[in-house]
Design a protein around this motif. Structure first.
Motif, short mmCIF file in Angstrom:
data_model
loop_
_atom_site.label_atom_id
_atom_site.label_comp_id
_atom_site.label_asym_id
_atom_site.label_seq_id
_atom_site.Cartn_x
_atom_site.Cartn_y
_atom_site.Cartn_z
N CYS A 4 0.83 -1.04 0.08
CA CYS A 4 0.17 -0.04 0.00
C CYS A 4 0.25 0.95 -0.37
O CYS A 4 1.52 1.19 0.83
CB CYS A 4 -0.61 -0.29 1.20
N PRO A 5 0.43 1.71 -0.59
CA PRO A 5 1.53 3.10 -0.85
C PRO A 5 1.61 4.18 -0.16
O PRO A 5 2.54 5.01 0.37
CB PRO A 5 1.22 4.07 -2.17
N SER A 6 0.74 4.32 1.02
CA SER A 6 0.07 5.51 1.94
C SER A 6 1.14 5.02 3.41
O SER A 6 1.42 5.24 3.63
CB SER A 6 -0.82 5.14 2.22
N LYS A 7 1.02 3.51 3.41
CA LYS A 7 2.01 2.22 4.64
C LYS A 7 3.10 2.33 3.75
O LYS A 7 4.17 3.45 5.18
CB LYS A 7 1.53 0.75 4.69
N ASP A 8 3.78 2.22 3.03
CA ASP A 8 5.35 2.86 2.01
C ASP A 8 5.59 3.87 2.65
O ASP A 8 6.67 4.19 3.21
CB ASP A 8 5.30 2.54 0.75
N GLU A 9 4.84 5.18 2.60
CA GLU A 9 5.11 6.99 2.68
C GLU A 9 4.95 6.41 4.24
O GLU A 9 5.59 7.65 4.79
CB GLU A 9 4.24 7.64 2.21
N ALA A 11 5.90 3.85 6.63
CA ALA A 11 7.31 3.84 6.80
C ALA A 11 8.34 4.89 6.93
O ALA A 11 9.59 4.62 8.03
CB ALA A 11 7.52 2.77 6.01
N ARG A 12 8.42 5.09 5.57
CA ARG A 12 9.00 5.95 5.17
C ARG A 12 9.67 7.58 6.11
O ARG A 12 10.93 7.79 6.64
CB ARG A 12 9.46 6.91 3.39
N ARG A 13 8.37 7.81 6.32
CA ARG A 13 8.38 9.07 7.51
C ARG A 13 9.44 9.31 8.35
O ARG A 13 9.85 9.12 9.15
CB ARG A 13 7.18 9.83 7.57
N ARG A 14 9.26 7.74 9.24
CA ARG A 14 8.48 6.99 10.19
C ARG A 14 10.23 7.55 9.88
O ARG A 14 11.24 7.07 11.24
CB ARG A 14 7.99 6.02 11.10
N TYR A 15 10.93 6.19 9.35
CA TYR A 15 12.63 6.29 9.62
C TYR A 15 13.48 7.30 8.97
O TYR A 15 14.16 7.58 9.89
CB TYR A 15 12.97 5.11 7.45
N GLU A 16 13.22 8.53 8.51
CA GLU A 16 13.22 9.69 8.28
C GLU A 16 13.49 10.21 9.54
O GLU A 16 14.46 10.63 10.35
CB GLU A 16 12.41 10.35 7.34
N LYS A 17 12.33 10.39 10.27
CA LYS A 17 12.84 11.05 11.62
C LYS A 17 13.07 10.54 12.61
O LYS A 17 13.98 11.12 13.72
CB LYS A 17 10.94 10.89 11.96
N LEU A 18 13.47 8.89 12.99
CA LEU A 18 13.84 8.48 13.80
C LEU A 18 15.59 8.02 13.43
O LEU A 18 16.54 8.52 14.15
CB LEU A 18 13.25 6.53 13.64
N THR A 19 16.04 8.88 11.99
CA THR A 19 17.03 8.40 11.34
C THR A 19 17.53 10.35 12.21
O THR A 19 19.33 10.38 12.52
CB THR A 19 17.45 8.36 9.78
N ASP A 20 16.85 11.05 12.00
CA ASP A 20 16.75 12.56 12.00
C ASP A 20 17.00 12.64 14.00
O ASP A 20 18.54 13.03 14.14
CB ASP A 20 15.96 13.86 12.05
N ARG A 21 16.98 11.56 14.50
CA ARG A 21 17.11 12.29 16.40
C ARG A 21 17.69 11.43 16.40
O ARG A 21 18.91 12.03 17.19
CB ARG A 21 15.96 11.13 16.93
#
Length: 118
Positions: A4-9, A11-21
């Motif tokens: 599902c594209p919305s789930k991929d998006e 997941a990508r946003r969670r990853y970016e936020k965690l990476t930033d932190r």
């Protein structure tokens, strides 16, 4: 099966936020005098539980390390996640760190010799 594209998006946003932190924590742990070398971050079991899935945290830590120019390794020891920069360290920085470690040992040794008031 298509994802599902919305789930991929999401997941990508969670990853970016965690990476930033993690990048922020890793940057804060650096000692300025070592010019970006000897990077290390230790996350407790509580930190890890708060951040989510262990493999996601490890992947984000490696991503944050790449942003910082680190050769990042991660290792679980006693329920804690160690994130380290494994790059080779220039001699000038090695000497500086060695001098700092020797001074810390000298201070500890001297404090151990002081009489204690009981």
């Amino acid at each position: 099966m298509a994802r599902c594209p919305s789930k991929d998006e999401l997941a990508r946003r969670r990853y970016e936020k965690l990476t930033d932190r993690l990048e922020s924590l890793m940057r804060a742990a650096l000692k300025p005098q070592y010019k970006g070398y000897y990077g290390q971050l230790i996350l407790s079991g509580d930190d890890l539980a708060e951040m989510g899935d262990l493999e996601d945290v490890r992947r984000a830590a490696r991503g944050a390390g790449r942003r910082l120019g680190w050769m990042t390794t991660t290792q679980i020891v006693g329920g804690r996640l160690f994130v380290r920069d494994e790059r080779g360290v220039p001699e000038e920085i090695k000497r500086l760190a060695g001098d700092a470690a020797a001074a810390a040992i000298d201070r500890a040794w001297e404090e151990g010799r002081r009489p204690r008031l009981t």
